[in-house]
Write a protein that holds these residues in place. Structure first.
Motif, PDB file in Angstrom:
ATOM      1  N   ALA A 143       0.866  -1.187   0.000  1.00 49.86           N
ATOM      2  CA  ALA A 143       0.000   0.000   0.000  1.00 49.86           C
ATOM      3  C   ALA A 143       0.896   1.228   0.000  1.00 49.86           C
ATOM      4  CB  ALA A 143      -0.916   0.012   1.218  1.00 49.86           C
ATOM      5  N   SER A 144       0.323   2.342  -0.407  1.00 47.75           N
ATOM      6  CA  SER A 144       1.081   3.598  -0.397  1.00 47.75           C
ATOM      7  C   SER A 144       0.201   4.718   0.137  1.00 47.75           C
ATOM      8  CB  SER A 144       1.579   3.947  -1.803  1.00 47.75           C
ATOM      9  OG  SER A 144       0.493   4.255  -2.662  1.00 47.75           O
ATOM     10  N   ILE A 145       0.850   5.807   0.529  1.00 49.94           N
ATOM     11  CA  ILE A 145       0.132   6.958   1.077  1.00 49.94           C
ATOM     12  C   ILE A 145       0.895   8.212   0.690  1.00 49.94           C
ATOM     13  CG2 ILE A 145       1.355   6.937   3.296  1.00 49.94           C
ATOM     14  CD1 ILE A 145      -1.339   7.556   4.651  1.00 49.94           C
ATOM     15  N   SER A 146       0.176   9.318   0.493  1.00 50.26           N
ATOM     16  CA  SER A 146       0.837  10.568   0.116  1.00 50.26           C
ATOM     17  C   SER A 146      -0.028  11.753   0.526  1.00 50.26           C
ATOM     18  CB  SER A 146       1.087  10.620  -1.397  1.00 50.26           C
ATOM     19  OG  SER A 146      -0.132  10.646  -2.109  1.00 50.26           O
ATOM     20  N   VAL A 147       0.599  12.924   0.571  1.00 51.51           N
ATOM     21  CA  VAL A 147      -0.105  14.183   0.824  1.00 51.51           C
ATOM     22  C   VAL A 147       0.378  15.196  -0.196  1.00 51.51           C
ATOM     23  CG1 VAL A 147      -0.563  13.856   3.277  1.00 51.51           C
ATOM     24  CG2 VAL A 147       1.634  14.772   2.561  1.00 51.51           C
ATOM     25  N   SER A 148      -0.469  16.176  -0.491  1.00 51.14           N
ATOM     26  CA  SER A 148      -0.084  17.191  -1.479  1.00 51.14           C
ATOM     27  C   SER A 148       0.977  18.135  -0.924  1.00 51.14           C
ATOM     28  CB  SER A 148      -1.314  17.981  -1.932  1.00 51.14           C
ATOM     29  OG  SER A 148      -1.968  18.570  -0.804  1.00 51.14           O
ATOM     30  N   ASP A 149       0.854  18.476   0.366  1.00 54.09           N
ATOM     31  CA  ASP A 149       1.844  19.334   1.019  1.00 54.09           C
ATOM     32  C   ASP A 149       1.966  18.887   2.461  1.00 54.09           C
ATOM     33  OD1 ASP A 149       3.601  21.275   1.783  1.00 54.09           O
ATOM     34  OD2 ASP A 149       2.320  22.987   1.285  1.00 54.09           O
ATOM     35  N   GLY A 150       3.116  18.350   2.806  1.00 54.64           N
ATOM     36  CA  GLY A 150       3.298  17.830   4.151  1.00 54.64           C
ATOM     37  C   GLY A 150       4.403  16.805   4.169  1.00 54.64           C
ATOM     38  N   VAL A 151       4.270  15.820   5.065  1.00 52.56           N
ATOM     39  CA  VAL A 151       5.303  14.793   5.200  1.00 52.56           C
ATOM     40  C   VAL A 151       4.673  13.426   5.419  1.00 52.56           C
ATOM     41  CG1 VAL A 151       6.976  16.412   6.186  1.00 52.56           C
ATOM     42  CG2 VAL A 151       5.513  15.060   7.708  1.00 52.56           C
ATOM     43  N   VAL A 152       5.431  12.397   5.081  1.00 53.65           N
ATOM     44  CA  VAL A 152       5.091  11.020   5.422  1.00 53.65           C
ATOM     45  C   VAL A 152       6.289  10.455   6.173  1.00 53.65           C
ATOM     46  CG1 VAL A 152       4.567   8.707   4.581  1.00 53.65           C
ATOM     47  CG2 VAL A 152       3.572  10.698   3.440  1.00 53.65           C
ATOM     48  N   ALA A 153       6.049   9.950   7.381  1.00 57.69           N
ATOM     49  CA  ALA A 153       7.125   9.391   8.196  1.00 57.69           C
ATOM     50  C   ALA A 153       6.877   7.909   8.427  1.00 57.69           C
ATOM     51  CB  ALA A 153       7.217  10.112   9.539  1.00 57.69           C
ATOM     52  N   ALA A 154       7.984   7.182   8.626  1.00 58.75           N
ATOM     53  CA  ALA A 154       7.909   5.734   8.811  1.00 58.75           C
ATOM     54  C   ALA A 154       8.477   5.328  10.161  1.00 58.75           C
ATOM     55  CB  ALA A 154       8.679   5.034   7.694  1.00 58.75           C
ATOM     56  N   ALA A 186       5.278  13.275  13.092  1.00 64.50           N
ATOM     57  CA  ALA A 186       4.782  12.123  12.337  1.00 64.50           C
ATOM     58  C   ALA A 186       5.474  10.845  12.791  1.00 64.50           C
ATOM     59  CB  ALA A 186       4.993  12.338  10.839  1.00 64.50           C
ATOM     60  N   LYS A 187       6.764  10.923  13.109  1.00 61.67           N
ATOM     61  CA  LYS A 187       7.498   9.747  13.580  1.00 61.67           C
ATOM     62  C   LYS A 187       6.941   9.286  14.942  1.00 61.67           C
ATOM     63  CE  LYS A 187      10.880   6.729  13.357  1.00 61.67           C
ATOM     64  NZ  LYS A 187      12.272   7.129  13.101  1.00 61.67           N
ATOM     65  N   GLN A 188       6.633  10.238  15.822  1.00 62.03           N
ATOM     66  CA  GLN A 188       6.045   9.881  17.117  1.00 62.03           C
ATOM     67  C   GLN A 188       4.668   9.240  16.924  1.00 62.03           C
ATOM     68  OE1 GLN A 188       6.105  13.492  19.547  1.00 62.03           O
ATOM     69  NE2 GLN A 188       7.851  12.662  20.674  1.00 62.03           N
ATOM     70  N   LEU A 189       3.899   9.790  16.002  1.00 62.04           N
ATOM     71  CA  LEU A 189       2.571   9.233  15.739  1.00 62.04           C
ATOM     72  C   LEU A 189       2.682   7.828  15.147  1.00 62.04           C
ATOM     73  CD1 LEU A 189       0.830  12.419  14.311  1.00 62.04           C
ATOM     74  CD2 LEU A 189       0.201  11.219  16.421  1.00 62.04           C
ATOM     75  N   ALA A 190       3.703   7.610  14.322  1.00 65.94           N
ATOM     76  CA  ALA A 190       3.913   6.280  13.750  1.00 65.94           C
ATOM     77  C   ALA A 190       4.258   5.275  14.846  1.00 65.94           C
ATOM     78  CB  ALA A 190       5.017   6.331  12.700  1.00 65.94           C
ATOM     79  N   MET A 191       5.065   5.705  15.811  1.00 61.39           N
ATOM     80  CA  MET A 191       5.378   4.846  16.957  1.00 61.39           C
ATOM     81  C   MET A 191       4.108   4.528  17.746  1.00 61.39           C
ATOM     82  SD  MET A 191       8.904   6.740  18.141  1.00 61.39           S
ATOM     83  CE  MET A 191       9.202   5.709  19.576  1.00 61.39           C
ATOM     84  N   HIS A 192       3.245   5.531  17.902  1.00 59.42           N
ATOM     85  CA  HIS A 192       1.961   5.334  18.592  1.00 59.42           C
ATOM     86  C   HIS A 192       1.116   4.293  17.850  1.00 59.42           C
ATOM     87  CE1 HIS A 192      -1.927   6.397  20.503  1.00 59.42           C
ATOM     88  NE2 HIS A 192      -2.391   6.103  19.291  1.00 59.42           N
ATOM     89  N   VAL A 193       1.038   4.416  16.529  1.00 60.16           N
ATOM     90  CA  VAL A 193       0.228   3.483  15.732  1.00 60.16           C
ATOM     91  C   VAL A 193       0.757   2.060  15.864  1.00 60.16           C
ATOM     92  CG1 VAL A 193      -0.417   2.836  13.369  1.00 60.16           C
ATOM     93  CG2 VAL A 193      -0.583   5.221  14.096  1.00 60.16           C
ATOM     94  N   ALA A 194       2.076   1.917  15.880  1.00 61.39           N
ATOM     95  CA  ALA A 194       2.660   0.585  16.044  1.00 61.39           C
ATOM     96  C   ALA A 194       2.230  -0.034  17.367  1.00 61.39           C
ATOM     97  CB  ALA A 194       4.180   0.672  15.963  1.00 61.39           C
ATOM     98  N   ALA A 195       2.208   0.774  18.431  1.00 62.66           N
ATOM     99  CA  ALA A 195       1.879   0.267  19.767  1.00 62.66           C
ATOM    100  C   ALA A 195       0.383   0.095  19.985  1.00 62.66           C
ATOM    101  CB  ALA A 195       2.448   1.215  20.826  1.00 62.66           C
ATOM    102  N   ALA A 196      -0.419   1.068  19.524  1.00 62.80           N
ATOM    103  CA  ALA A 196      -1.853   1.094  19.852  1.00 62.80           C
ATOM    104  C   ALA A 196      -2.728   0.366  18.842  1.00 62.80           C
ATOM    105  CB  ALA A 196      -2.321   2.549  19.986  1.00 62.80           C
ATOM    106  N   ASN A 197      -2.210   0.106  17.649  1.00 59.43           N
ATOM    107  CA  ASN A 197      -2.919  -0.645  16.613  1.00 59.43           C
ATOM    108  C   ASN A 197      -4.353  -0.157  16.375  1.00 59.43           C
ATOM    109  OD1 ASN A 197      -3.444  -2.547  14.658  1.00 59.43           O
ATOM    110  ND2 ASN A 197      -3.854  -4.196  16.082  1.00 59.43           N
ATOM    111  N   PRO A 198      -4.534   1.108  15.990  1.00 59.31           N
ATOM    112  CA  PRO A 198      -5.892   1.603  15.718  1.00 59.31           C
ATOM    113  C   PRO A 198      -6.505   0.917  14.506  1.00 59.31           C
ATOM    114  CG  PRO A 198      -4.238   3.170  14.949  1.00 59.31           C
ATOM    115  CD  PRO A 198      -3.504   2.122  15.721  1.00 59.31           C
ATOM    116  N   GLN A 199      -7.828   0.818  14.509  1.00 57.69           N
ATOM    117  CA  GLN A 199      -8.543   0.205  13.390  1.00 57.69           C
ATOM    118  C   GLN A 199      -8.904   1.210  12.309  1.00 57.69           C
ATOM    119  OE1 GLN A 199     -11.904  -2.164  14.622  1.00 57.69           O
ATOM    120  NE2 GLN A 199     -10.794  -3.039  16.360  1.00 57.69           N
ATOM    121  N   SER A 200      -8.991   2.483  12.686  1.00 59.91           N
ATOM    122  CA  SER A 200      -9.360   3.505  11.707  1.00 59.91           C
ATOM    123  C   SER A 200      -8.840   4.857  12.138  1.00 59.91           C
ATOM    124  CB  SER A 200     -10.884   3.573  11.535  1.00 59.91           C
ATOM    125  OG  SER A 200     -11.487   4.116  12.700  1.00 59.91           O
ATOM    126  N   LEU A 201      -8.873   5.814  11.220  1.00 65.21           N
ATOM    127  CA  LEU A 201      -8.423   7.173  11.522  1.00 65.21           C
ATOM    128  C   LEU A 201      -9.485   7.939  12.297  1.00 65.21           C
ATOM    129  CD1 LEU A 201      -6.401   9.528  11.156  1.00 65.21           C
ATOM    130  CD2 LEU A 201      -7.505  10.000   8.953  1.00 65.21           C
TER     131      LEU A 201
END
Length: 294
Positions: A143-154, A186-201
């Motif tokens: 899968a891929s993700i993008s924004v018109s103006d902003g950042v994507v962090a992993a 964004a990197k902190q939020l990515a760490m949160h997603v890894a730990a909390a495993n949300p089902q949706s935005l």
């Protein structure tokens, strides 16, 4: 010499399980003779891949890659955890991740992309690895993700090499503000997603079937209290709000500070980056999730 047609290549692939480019090469080397082409692939060890195709592959690696305002994630499976520590396999997954970024997460295009340093495509290289390493492997999902103006962090959890591991996460933030500060958030939020495993935005993005299952469970539990119908209804709605806080990213408690909802963290970030911030989306791949292991 027999004409090397698409149907002949297809027949050879079905017989051997080898990749398309390897089948084309085999037919070319044997002047279009199907049986000789089968033997040619056998001598190269490539037809052995077909014998392994039915074996469960739930290990392997998740690879992530970012490029400015774009990011991609891919899962490549193998049978054992040992393969994930193999440098050749790691190089393959990194290459496949780069192709995922270049193709916008299109698996068909990824499989057909050339593999650097060889005359094979990525699917053909995978077939070659199957024959060489001796395990079933597969390009499972991307899968891929993008924004018109902003950042994507992993972020990668349980990393075995840079951008390769057991859980891969991408988070996209949209903002005209300071990109370095955005990337840090964004990197902190990515760490949160890894730990909390949300089902949706958002709550609106939640699977309706999941909501109804939760509502049914809450209603059954509430009905056992013997309270009045209006009280039971309020209990169910209260339970659903708590459910949203557990599984919806913007409603979750931010694991980094343990105090604020993710939505508030994102809103407050506007002061730091100098412009409004919107959490545009996230992707989370956990290795082997959904695969039934024997």
């Amino acid at each position: 010499m027999a004409e090397i047609t698409a149907s002949l290549v297809k027949e050879l692939r079905e017989k051997t399980g080898a990749g398309m480019m390897d089948c084309k090469k085999a037919l070319g080397e044997t002047l279009g003779d199907l049986e000789k082409a089968v033997d040619w692939l056998r001598t190269k060890g490539l037809s052995a891949a077909a014998k392994k195709a039915g074996r469960v592959a739930a290990e392997g690696l998740v690879g992530v890659i970012t490029g400015g305002n774009r990011g991609a994630v891919i899962e490549v499976n193998a049978e054992t955890d040992f393969v994930g520590r193999n440098e050749i396999f790691q190089k393959f997954v990194s290459t496949a991740a780069r192709a995922a970024l270049d193709t916008g997460g299109d698996m068909t295009k990824i499989a057909a992309a050339p593999f650097p340093g060889t005359d094979r495509d990525i699917q053909g290289e995978l077939t070659h690895l199957i024959a060489t390493i001796g395990e079933n492997m597969s390009l499972r999902r991307t899968a891929s993700i993008s924004v018109s103006d902003g950042v994507v962090a992993a972020y990668v959890h349980n990393a075995v090499a840079p951008d390769l591991g057991k859980i891969g996460v991408l988070v996209a933030l949209e903002s005209t503000g300071d990109k370095a500060k955005l990337s840090a958030l964004a990197k902190q939020l990515a760490m949160h997603v890894a730990a909390a495993n949300p089902q949706s935005l958002t709550v609106a993005d939640l699977d309706q079937a999941a909501i109804e299952r939760e509502r049914a469970v809450l209603a059954e539990k509430a009905s056992q209290t013997g309270k009045a119908a209006d009280i039971i209804a309020k209990m169910v709605e209260g339970g659903l709000r708590k459910f949203h806080q557990e599984v919806v990213l913007l409603e979750q408690l931010f694991v980094i500070d343990g105090k604020n909802r993710v939505s508030k963290v994102v809103d407050d970030a506007a002061k730091q980056v100098g412009a409004p911030v919107r959490l545009a989306g996230f992707l989370r791949f956990a290795l082997g999730e959904g695969i039934e292991k024997k």
